[in-house]
Design a protein around this motif. Structure first.
Motif, PDB file in Angstrom:
ATOM      1  N   THR A   1       6.878   4.015   6.087  1.00  0.00           N
ATOM      2  CA  THR A   1       7.343   3.376   4.853  1.00  0.00           C
ATOM      3  C   THR A   1       7.076   1.876   4.889  1.00  0.00           C
ATOM      4  OG1 THR A   1       9.065   5.074   4.734  1.00  0.00           O
ATOM      5  CG2 THR A   1       9.318   3.177   3.298  1.00  0.00           C
ATOM      6  N   LEU A   2       7.296   1.275   6.035  1.00  0.00           N
ATOM      7  CA  LEU A   2       7.016  -0.155   6.194  1.00  0.00           C
ATOM      8  C   LEU A   2       5.521  -0.437   5.978  1.00  0.00           C
ATOM      9  CD1 LEU A   2       9.006  -2.363   8.297  1.00  0.00           C
ATOM     10  CD2 LEU A   2       6.603  -2.589   8.772  1.00  0.00           C
ATOM     11  N   LEU A   3       4.667   0.392   6.543  1.00  0.00           N
ATOM     12  CA  LEU A   3       3.219   0.219   6.362  1.00  0.00           C
ATOM     13  C   LEU A   3       2.802   0.444   4.910  1.00  0.00           C
ATOM     14  CD1 LEU A   3       1.488   1.784   9.484  1.00  0.00           C
ATOM     15  CD2 LEU A   3       1.289  -0.540   8.650  1.00  0.00           C
ATOM     16  N   MET A   4       3.444   1.391   4.250  1.00  0.00           N
ATOM     17  CA  MET A   4       3.135   1.638   2.844  1.00  0.00           C
ATOM     18  C   MET A   4       3.437   0.388   2.025  1.00  0.00           C
ATOM     19  SD  MET A   4       1.888   4.199   1.057  1.00  0.00           S
ATOM     20  CE  MET A   4       2.143   5.636   2.044  1.00  0.00           C
ATOM     21  N   GLY A   5       4.588  -0.223   2.292  1.00  0.00           N
ATOM     22  CA  GLY A   5       4.927  -1.466   1.609  1.00  0.00           C
ATOM     23  C   GLY A   5       3.962  -2.581   1.944  1.00  0.00           C
TER      24      GLY A   5
ATOM     25  N   GLY B   1     -12.217  -5.071   1.377  1.00  0.00           N
ATOM     26  CA  GLY B   1     -10.781  -5.312   1.232  1.00  0.00           C
ATOM     27  C   GLY B   1     -10.052  -4.074   0.754  1.00  0.00           C
ATOM     28  N   LEU B   2     -10.618  -3.396  -0.237  1.00  0.00           N
ATOM     29  CA  LEU B   2     -10.003  -2.161  -0.724  1.00  0.00           C
ATOM     30  C   LEU B   2     -10.026  -1.081   0.343  1.00  0.00           C
ATOM     31  CD1 LEU B   2     -11.271  -1.891  -4.414  1.00  0.00           C
ATOM     32  CD2 LEU B   2      -8.979  -2.454  -3.597  1.00  0.00           C
ATOM     33  N   ALA B   3     -11.126  -0.983   1.076  1.00  0.00           N
ATOM     34  CA  ALA B   3     -11.209   0.012   2.148  1.00  0.00           C
ATOM     35  C   ALA B   3     -10.155  -0.281   3.216  1.00  0.00           C
ATOM     36  CB  ALA B   3     -12.608   0.021   2.757  1.00  0.00           C
ATOM     37  N   GLY B   4      -9.933  -1.546   3.527  1.00  0.00           N
ATOM     38  CA  GLY B   4      -8.903  -1.916   4.500  1.00  0.00           C
ATOM     39  C   GLY B   4      -7.515  -1.522   4.032  1.00  0.00           C
ATOM     40  N   ILE B   5      -7.244  -1.753   2.749  1.00  0.00           N
ATOM     41  CA  ILE B   5      -5.937  -1.373   2.195  1.00  0.00           C
ATOM     42  C   ILE B   5      -5.783   0.141   2.227  1.00  0.00           C
ATOM     43  CG2 ILE B   5      -4.539  -1.329   0.091  1.00  0.00           C
ATOM     44  CD1 ILE B   5      -5.696  -4.134  -0.529  1.00  0.00           C
ATOM     45  N   LEU B   6      -6.830   0.866   1.883  1.00  0.00           N
ATOM     46  CA  LEU B   6      -6.774   2.334   1.932  1.00  0.00           C
ATOM     47  C   LEU B   6      -6.572   2.831   3.360  1.00  0.00           C
ATOM     48  CD1 LEU B   6      -9.491   3.395  -0.655  1.00  0.00           C
ATOM     49  CD2 LEU B   6      -7.018   3.604  -0.861  1.00  0.00           C
ATOM     50  N   LEU B   7      -7.118   2.112   4.327  1.00  0.00           N
ATOM     51  CA  LEU B   7      -6.902   2.474   5.723  1.00  0.00           C
ATOM     52  C   LEU B   7      -5.423   2.330   6.099  1.00  0.00           C
ATOM     53  CD1 LEU B   7      -8.094   3.276   8.486  1.00  0.00           C
ATOM     54  CD2 LEU B   7      -8.488   0.836   8.894  1.00  0.00           C
ATOM     55  N   VAL B   8      -4.788   1.263   5.635  1.00  0.00           N
ATOM     56  CA  VAL B   8      -3.353   1.073   5.894  1.00  0.00           C
ATOM     57  C   VAL B   8      -2.548   2.173   5.206  1.00  0.00           C
ATOM     58  CG1 VAL B   8      -1.379  -0.492   5.616  1.00  0.00           C
ATOM     59  CG2 VAL B   8      -3.621  -1.413   6.220  1.00  0.00           C
TER      60      VAL B   8
ATOM     61  N   THR C   1      -3.585   5.163   4.584  1.00  0.00           N
ATOM     62  CA  THR C   1      -3.844   6.399   5.324  1.00  0.00           C
ATOM     63  C   THR C   1      -2.983   6.482   6.571  1.00  0.00           C
ATOM     64  OG1 THR C   1      -6.115   6.457   4.518  1.00  0.00           O
ATOM     65  CG2 THR C   1      -5.634   7.761   6.465  1.00  0.00           C
ATOM     66  N   VAL C   2      -2.902   5.403   7.323  1.00  0.00           N
ATOM     67  CA  VAL C   2      -2.064   5.397   8.527  1.00  0.00           C
ATOM     68  C   VAL C   2      -0.609   5.659   8.143  1.00  0.00           C
ATOM     69  CG1 VAL C   2      -1.205   3.963  10.429  1.00  0.00           C
ATOM     70  CG2 VAL C   2      -3.639   3.938   9.848  1.00  0.00           C
ATOM     71  N   ALA C   3      -0.157   5.034   7.059  1.00  0.00           N
ATOM     72  CA  ALA C   3       1.217   5.249   6.589  1.00  0.00           C
ATOM     73  C   ALA C   3       1.425   6.711   6.199  1.00  0.00           C
ATOM     74  CB  ALA C   3       1.513   4.336   5.406  1.00  0.00           C
ATOM     75  N   GLU C   4       0.467   7.263   5.480  1.00  0.00           N
ATOM     76  CA  GLU C   4       0.592   8.668   5.054  1.00  0.00           C
ATOM     77  C   GLU C   4       0.635   9.604   6.253  1.00  0.00           C
ATOM     78  OE1 GLU C   4      -1.776  12.017   2.438  1.00  0.00           O
ATOM     79  OE2 GLU C   4      -2.294   9.919   2.171  1.00  0.00           O
ATOM     80  N   LEU C   5      -0.158   9.310   7.272  1.00  0.00           N
ATOM     81  CA  LEU C   5      -0.171  10.171   8.454  1.00  0.00           C
ATOM     82  C   LEU C   5       1.099  10.023   9.291  1.00  0.00           C
ATOM     83  CD1 LEU C   5      -3.924   9.887   9.463  1.00  0.00           C
ATOM     84  CD2 LEU C   5      -2.733  11.907   8.581  1.00  0.00           C
ATOM     85  N   LEU C   6       1.841   8.962   9.091  1.00  0.00           N
ATOM     86  CA  LEU C   6       3.141   8.819   9.738  1.00  0.00           C
ATOM     87  C   LEU C   6       4.241   9.517   8.930  1.00  0.00           C
ATOM     88  CD1 LEU C   6       2.971   5.097  10.872  1.00  0.00           C
ATOM     89  CD2 LEU C   6       3.229   7.081  12.377  1.00  0.00           C
ATOM     90  N   LEU C   7       3.981   9.799   7.675  1.00  0.00           N
ATOM     91  CA  LEU C   7       5.002  10.388   6.810  1.00  0.00           C
ATOM     92  C   LEU C   7       4.782  11.872   6.528  1.00  0.00           C
ATOM     93  CD1 LEU C   7       5.257   7.471   4.236  1.00  0.00           C
ATOM     94  CD2 LEU C   7       7.018   8.153   5.868  1.00  0.00           C
ATOM     95  N   SER C   8       3.634  12.218   6.005  1.00  0.00           N
ATOM     96  CA  SER C   8       3.424  13.562   5.479  1.00  0.00           C
ATOM     97  C   SER C   8       3.467  14.680   6.527  1.00  0.00           C
ATOM     98  CB  SER C   8       2.122  13.607   4.681  1.00  0.00           C
ATOM     99  OG  SER C   8       2.001  14.851   4.032  1.00  0.00           O
ATOM    100  N   PRO C   9       2.613  14.678   7.541  1.00  0.00           N
ATOM    101  CA  PRO C   9       2.683  15.783   8.498  1.00  0.00           C
ATOM    102  C   PRO C   9       3.984  15.791   9.294  1.00  0.00           C
ATOM    103  CG  PRO C   9       0.909  14.244   9.090  1.00  0.00           C
ATOM    104  CD  PRO C   9       1.526  13.755   7.836  1.00  0.00           C
TER     105      PRO C   9
ATOM    106  N   GLY D   1      11.755   0.766   4.683  1.00  0.00           N
ATOM    107  CA  GLY D   1      11.236   1.063   6.022  1.00  0.00           C
ATOM    108  C   GLY D   1      12.042   0.369   7.102  1.00  0.00           C
ATOM    109  N   GLY D   2      12.384  -0.889   6.875  1.00  0.00           N
ATOM    110  CA  GLY D   2      13.217  -1.627   7.832  1.00  0.00           C
ATOM    111  C   GLY D   2      14.587  -1.005   7.983  1.00  0.00           C
ATOM    112  N   LEU D   3      15.162  -0.549   6.871  1.00  0.00           N
ATOM    113  CA  LEU D   3      16.476   0.094   6.916  1.00  0.00           C
ATOM    114  C   LEU D   3      16.416   1.398   7.715  1.00  0.00           C
ATOM    115  CD1 LEU D   3      19.429   0.027   5.884  1.00  0.00           C
ATOM    116  CD2 LEU D   3      18.636   1.340   3.901  1.00  0.00           C
TER     117      LEU D   3
END
Length: 162
Positions: A43-47, A67-74, A76-84, A144-146
């Motif tokens: 959640t923190l990474l998503m923010g 720049g957009l690809a970098g943001i999409l990479l962030v 993706t990492v956030a999604e992989l920490l949340l979804s599975p 995310g911090g909470l």
């Protein structure tokens, strides 16, 4: 033509990094972060990804693809920490006879989040996008911090499920 190519970046990131994350969690074994910590970090990474949009040049009709690809990479990492992790947790915490219903409830929460994002998108104004990305990003970082701050009590409520 450019637009069609840009749509393929996120799935490539997900497919590429999913194996890396699976290998990482397997390699770490019992030393890997707990589920609440993964949720908090995701959640923190998503923010953070939303806040990264603030670095894009405002008022231009095009933005740097890297720049957009970098943001999409962030994202993706956030999604992989949340979804599975969330899907796995929904089966682990559910009573045996309600596992299927809990997985359905997990997907219902994803659908609710998608509907909420559609509602939030109505507040987006291309002429004043800074406020939108700032508010959405800061709220996600705060949540995310909470979650990270409350990870120990949440983990104790999970009755030993990692």
């Amino acid at each position: 033509m450019q637009r069609a190519r840009g749509r393929g970046v996120l799935p490539v990131f997900i497919i590429t990094l999913a194996g890396a994350f699976a290998a990482l969690w397997t390699r770490l074994g019992p030393r890997q972060p707990s589920t609440p910590v993964k949720f908090g970090l995701g959640t923190l990474l998503m923010g953070t990804a939303f806040l990264l949009f603030l670095l894009m040049p405002e008022g231009r009709s095009s933005v740097p693809v890297a720049g957009l690809a970098g943001i999409l990479l962030v994202f993706t990492v956030a999604e992989l920490l949340l979804s599975p992790v969330g899907l796995s947790l929904s089966t682990k915490l559910a009573p045996a006879k309600y596992r299927t219903q809990m997985v359905a409830l997990f997907f219902l929460s994803v659908a609710l989040g998608t509907a909420m994002s559609g509602t939030l998108a109505s507040y987006y104004d291309p002429d004043a996008e800074t406020g939108f990305f700032l508010v959405v990003g800061l709220v996600a970082v705060a949540v995310g911090g909470l979650v990270l701050a409350l990870s120990r009590p949440i983990r104790s409520l999970m009755s030993g499920v990692h």
